[in-house]
Design a protein around this motif. Structure first.
Motif, PDB file in Angstrom:
ATOM      1  N   ASN A   1       0.821  -1.199   0.000  1.00  0.00           N
ATOM      2  CA  ASN A   1       0.000   0.000   0.000  1.00  0.00           C
ATOM      3  C   ASN A   1       0.855   1.248   0.000  1.00  0.00           C
ATOM      4  O   ASN A   1       2.034   1.219   0.366  1.00  0.00           O
ATOM      5  CB  ASN A   1      -0.907   0.001   1.232  1.00  0.00           C
ATOM      6  N   GLU A   2       0.247   2.390  -0.366  1.00  0.00           N
ATOM      7  CA  GLU A   2       0.990   3.647  -0.399  1.00  0.00           C
ATOM      8  C   GLU A   2       1.548   4.005   0.972  1.00  0.00           C
ATOM      9  O   GLU A   2       2.592   4.646   1.078  1.00  0.00           O
ATOM     10  CB  GLU A   2       0.105   4.774  -0.945  1.00  0.00           C
TER      11      GLU A   2
ATOM     12  N   LEU B   1       5.357  17.766 -10.925  1.00  0.00           N
ATOM     13  CA  LEU B   1       5.434  16.557 -10.131  1.00  0.00           C
ATOM     14  C   LEU B   1       6.663  15.768 -10.570  1.00  0.00           C
ATOM     15  O   LEU B   1       7.118  15.888 -11.704  1.00  0.00           O
ATOM     16  CB  LEU B   1       4.177  15.701 -10.341  1.00  0.00           C
ATOM     17  N   PRO B   2       7.226  14.974  -9.666  1.00  0.00           N
ATOM     18  CA  PRO B   2       8.394  14.177 -10.047  1.00  0.00           C
ATOM     19  C   PRO B   2       8.065  13.247 -11.191  1.00  0.00           C
ATOM     20  O   PRO B   2       6.966  12.704 -11.260  1.00  0.00           O
ATOM     21  CB  PRO B   2       8.684  13.388  -8.769  1.00  0.00           C
ATOM     22  N   LYS B   3       9.046  13.072 -12.045  1.00  0.00           N
ATOM     23  CA  LYS B   3       8.865  12.182 -13.194  1.00  0.00           C
ATOM     24  C   LYS B   3       9.363  10.785 -12.844  1.00  0.00           C
ATOM     25  O   LYS B   3      10.268  10.644 -12.083  1.00  0.00           O
ATOM     26  CB  LYS B   3       9.599  12.738 -14.401  1.00  0.00           C
TER      27      LYS B   3
ATOM     28  N   PRO C   1       7.530   2.056  -7.610  1.00  0.00           N
ATOM     29  CA  PRO C   1       6.195   2.634  -7.785  1.00  0.00           C
ATOM     30  C   PRO C   1       6.252   4.158  -7.740  1.00  0.00           C
ATOM     31  O   PRO C   1       7.022   4.741  -6.970  1.00  0.00           O
ATOM     32  CB  PRO C   1       5.414   2.076  -6.590  1.00  0.00           C
ATOM     33  N   GLN C   2       5.462   4.807  -8.582  1.00  0.00           N
ATOM     34  CA  GLN C   2       5.480   6.266  -8.629  1.00  0.00           C
ATOM     35  C   GLN C   2       5.155   6.887  -7.273  1.00  0.00           C
ATOM     36  O   GLN C   2       5.686   7.933  -6.918  1.00  0.00           O
ATOM     37  CB  GLN C   2       4.490   6.764  -9.692  1.00  0.00           C
TER      38      GLN C   2
END
Length: 250
Positions: A3-4, A248-250, A65-66
């Motif tokens: 999970n995040e 946002l971060p790439k 994961p992003q």
């Protein structure tokens, strides 16, 4: 699948700041950086897809994961601003990956047997998080002996690369991972690997991983030198201050 919340950083951890060498490059070390580092190892072991790490990297990498990239990016923003001079008007991006050094010393190209810098702009930052124990070695920072350079800034890169090329032509063959007794460089700082330790420094600092020659450098995340590596890049925006929308971060 994780999970995040498994990417949460430990905001109670206290950064330790050091100025390295004669050029006083900042170095930040944060122990217990993630709240659940074992879950990152689990993801790397069970879900990440590792492949060649690129021409310069002596091992393999895998995408993260992003949500992990974003969490790390925003957690490091205060340090990027207060220690390394990144401003609200700088457009920011970051790429993060799992990385494992896996090449045996005899397989290295010459460039991989030397201390290196990642990029020259003074607001570009590099991050390493050790997801392995101290037996795998940490990170070492160097001074180029003949120039005295500990950082390769944009204005130094051409002269440094030319001088280094000249020296390599006159130096006996160099092979294996850089160690503390290098013919062209002196050590200015060492950071020991420790599980869940984060290290943050400018990408222009001359450095190398401390790679233990007696280890078998596996490409198995459960058995090798697993790290999380990130590169944060800042660029002054073309639009005027006040008209800034942060990427946002790439």
């Amino acid at each position: 699948m994780i999970n995040e919340t498994d990417y949460d950083l430990n905001f109670a951890a206290r950064p330790k700041a050091t100025l390295m060498g004669s050029e006083k490059e900042p170095l930040i070390v944060i122990d217990e950086a993630f709240l659940h580092p074992e879950r990152l190892v689990q993801y790397a072991t069970t879900e990440a897809r590792f492949g060649p790490g690129g021409v310069a990297y002596p091992g393999v990498r895998a995408a993260v994961p992003q949500a992990l990239n974003v969490a790390l990016f925003y957690a490091l923003q205060p340090l990027a601003q207060h220690v390394f001079g990144v401003s609200d008007d700088d457009e920011m991006s970051m790429t993060t990956s799992f990385a494992m050094v896996s090449y045996p010393p005899e397989k290295l190209m010459l460039a991989q047997a030397l201390p290196h810098y990642d990029s020259t702009p003074d607001k570009n930052l590099a991050v390493v998080v050790y997801l392995c124990d101290s037996s795998w070695g940490g990170t070492r920072f160097y001074r180029h002996r003949s120039t005295g350079f500990e950082r390769i800034s944009t204005d130094r890169a051409e002269s440094y690369n030319r001088r280094l090329a000249d020296e390599l032509r006159m130096t006996p063959a160099i092979s294996g991972y850089p160690d503390a007794a290098h013919p062209l460089f002196d050590v200015v700082q060492e950071v020991e690997a420790r599980f869940n330790r984060l290290v943050l420094y400018r990408s222009r600092a001359l450095h190398s991983g401390i790679i233990v020659p007696t280890k078998i450098h596996s490409e198995d995340p459960a058995a090798g030198r697993l790290t999380l590596t990130a590169f944060m890049e800042a660029a002054t925006p073309a639009h005027p201050p006040g008209d800034h929308v942060k990427d946002l971060p790439k």
